[in-house]
Design an enzyme around this catalytic site. Sequence first.
Site, PDB file in Angstrom:
ATOM      1  N   CYS A 163      26.372 -44.087 -33.345  1.00 55.14           N
ATOM      2  CA  CYS A 163      25.035 -44.142 -33.515  1.00 55.14           C
ATOM      3  C   CYS A 163      24.509 -44.831 -34.707  1.00 55.14           C
ATOM      4  O   CYS A 163      23.321 -45.539 -35.020  1.00 55.14           O
ATOM      5  CB  CYS A 163      24.322 -42.833 -33.283  1.00 55.14           C
ATOM      6  SG  CYS A 163      25.066 -41.647 -34.439  1.00 55.14           S
ATOM      7  N   TRP A 212      30.123 -39.697 -24.873  1.00 53.66           N
ATOM      8  CA  TRP A 212      31.491 -40.052 -24.759  1.00 53.66           C
ATOM      9  C   TRP A 212      32.269 -40.672 -26.117  1.00 53.66           C
ATOM     10  O   TRP A 212      33.436 -40.744 -26.278  1.00 53.66           O
ATOM     11  CB  TRP A 212      31.731 -40.777 -23.539  1.00 53.66           C
ATOM     12  CG  TRP A 212      30.505 -42.131 -23.400  1.00 53.66           C
ATOM     13  CD1 TRP A 212      29.518 -41.883 -22.933  1.00 53.66           C
ATOM     14  CD2 TRP A 212      30.637 -43.416 -24.270  1.00 53.66           C
ATOM     15  NE1 TRP A 212      28.859 -43.266 -23.164  1.00 53.66           N
ATOM     16  CE2 TRP A 212      29.533 -43.823 -23.985  1.00 53.66           C
ATOM     17  CE3 TRP A 212      31.455 -43.780 -25.277  1.00 53.66           C
ATOM     18  CZ2 TRP A 212      29.197 -44.959 -24.488  1.00 53.66           C
ATOM     19  CZ3 TRP A 212      31.117 -45.032 -26.019  1.00 53.66           C
ATOM     20  CH2 TRP A 212      30.061 -45.761 -25.670  1.00 53.66           C
ATOM     21  N   GLU A 238      19.643 -35.547 -31.642  1.00 55.03           N
ATOM     22  CA  GLU A 238      20.021 -36.428 -32.443  1.00 55.03           C
ATOM     23  C   GLU A 238      20.341 -37.594 -31.532  1.00 55.03           C
ATOM     24  O   GLU A 238      21.164 -37.943 -30.619  1.00 55.03           O
ATOM     25  CB  GLU A 238      21.432 -36.264 -32.978  1.00 55.03           C
ATOM     26  CG  GLU A 238      21.787 -37.010 -34.057  1.00 55.03           C
ATOM     27  CD  GLU A 238      22.590 -38.205 -33.767  1.00 55.03           C
ATOM     28  OE1 GLU A 238      22.152 -39.428 -33.364  1.00 55.03           O
ATOM     29  OE2 GLU A 238      23.883 -37.972 -33.607  1.00 55.03           O
TER      30      GLU A 238
END
Length: 484
Positions: free
Chosen positions: A288, A155, A254
């Site tokens: 991330c 998201w 990932e």
Amino acid sequence: MNDKQRYAYPPIGLLIDGEWIYDRPALCDVENPSDETILGQVPKATAQDLQNALESSARGFEIWRKTPPSERAALMRRAAALVRERAADIAPVFTLELGKTLSESLAEIERSATFLDWDAEELRRMYGRIVPTDPPIQQYVVREPIGPVAAFTPWNVPMSAPSRKISASLAAGCSIILKPAEETPATACLFAQCFLDAGLPKGVLNVVFGDPDEVSRALVLSPITRLVTLTGSINVGKHLTRLAVETMKPVLMELGGHAPVLIDENVDVDAVAQMAINWKFRMAGQFCSAPSRFLIHRSGYGKFVESLATKASQLKVGDGFAEGVQMGPLANRRRLAAMQDLVDDAVANGARLATGGQRVGNRGWFYAPTVLADVPLDARIMSEEPFGPLAPCAPVDSMDEALTISNSLNMGLAAFVFTNSMERADHLSRELQVGSVALNVFTSPGADAPFGGIRESGIGREGGPEMYHSYTVAKTIAERRVRV
């Protein structure tokens, strides 16, 4: 009428075999994280829908793998052009779903288009090679598309994550079934429409929503699927990898990280703090490669923490449509509770709250930019990725100590180093156990360089020519060049 009321939220459908399907039962509501209103509903794919998507992807692959590279590249360039043309219409939907500021939404849309730009050029360079062999044998290696891809995206980057996977699949000659996150479905659908309008053949791209476990089992365990790729959490990555092993499918994962920031002595800590503010709190820290552990040499520690806290306290938090807002909300109520739990745990273990540490307002999922000082290593935030606007800081006596702390976790995605010593920069960049290191800058690899983690942070790389190791397979052909 305010800015937000002027933007209509589009209907969300399943894209199967080139057609949008809207008449399915609702899986869940889509909530605006800024004001908690319901934007729309996500449709739930049936078991037959998933099977239809798989069969469509198989047919699409047979068409697309035989499509000349020049035609694939031209279509990708047309799709990129449509993404840019529609950016002003897509960005508000993006902000409604995720809460990002409009400028952040526009920046991600442009980033998504750059993946298509680069892959449209790079697909012409998927070279094979000749292997020297004694005549009359001629041996050579070619790279061929691996086949239909099952892709799962998160998201927090609802356009750039799908773009990486769709772009790579199309460049390699693969078809792809995309399962976007339920929290941000419309952005992914608007992105997919750009490919349809660019002329992508039926079946080459399918988009499905549904119960996560049902969808993952149907797509991953199907013999049609040849590659499974996820951008997401470590736990979900492990689950999908275990499913893929059952049918010996390769994976491209990932996954999460916990990016350390190593700040050496004798650097301008105020300048580093300003750079950290610009990178750490973008997207409310929900990406991330966000810096999430600040390890500062003791000589500049106090000044850095004070500067970072002062700058963080001055950030304007609010609805992404409001003028001057620098940081939007968290994605959902769960993230709000997770931030508070991490802060409370750190303080209970002896950390000092330098700024923030609480919800902002009583409507929407806003959390104050937070700086924690003197955080002990046994606080949960030093081993759990916060994925939010929390900046834990700890002093170190040397960069060797910082290196040891950085490498102590079973994840390694990104790291940042600030030092004026070239010898130390070289040493740290080599010894940090991560997939990417940024020296004296906060940045993350784009389309032209590989991005991914080691250990529990993932398998394989996205971006750069290294990405095609996952989306293609090597075939060796030995040819005896004589008449038979």
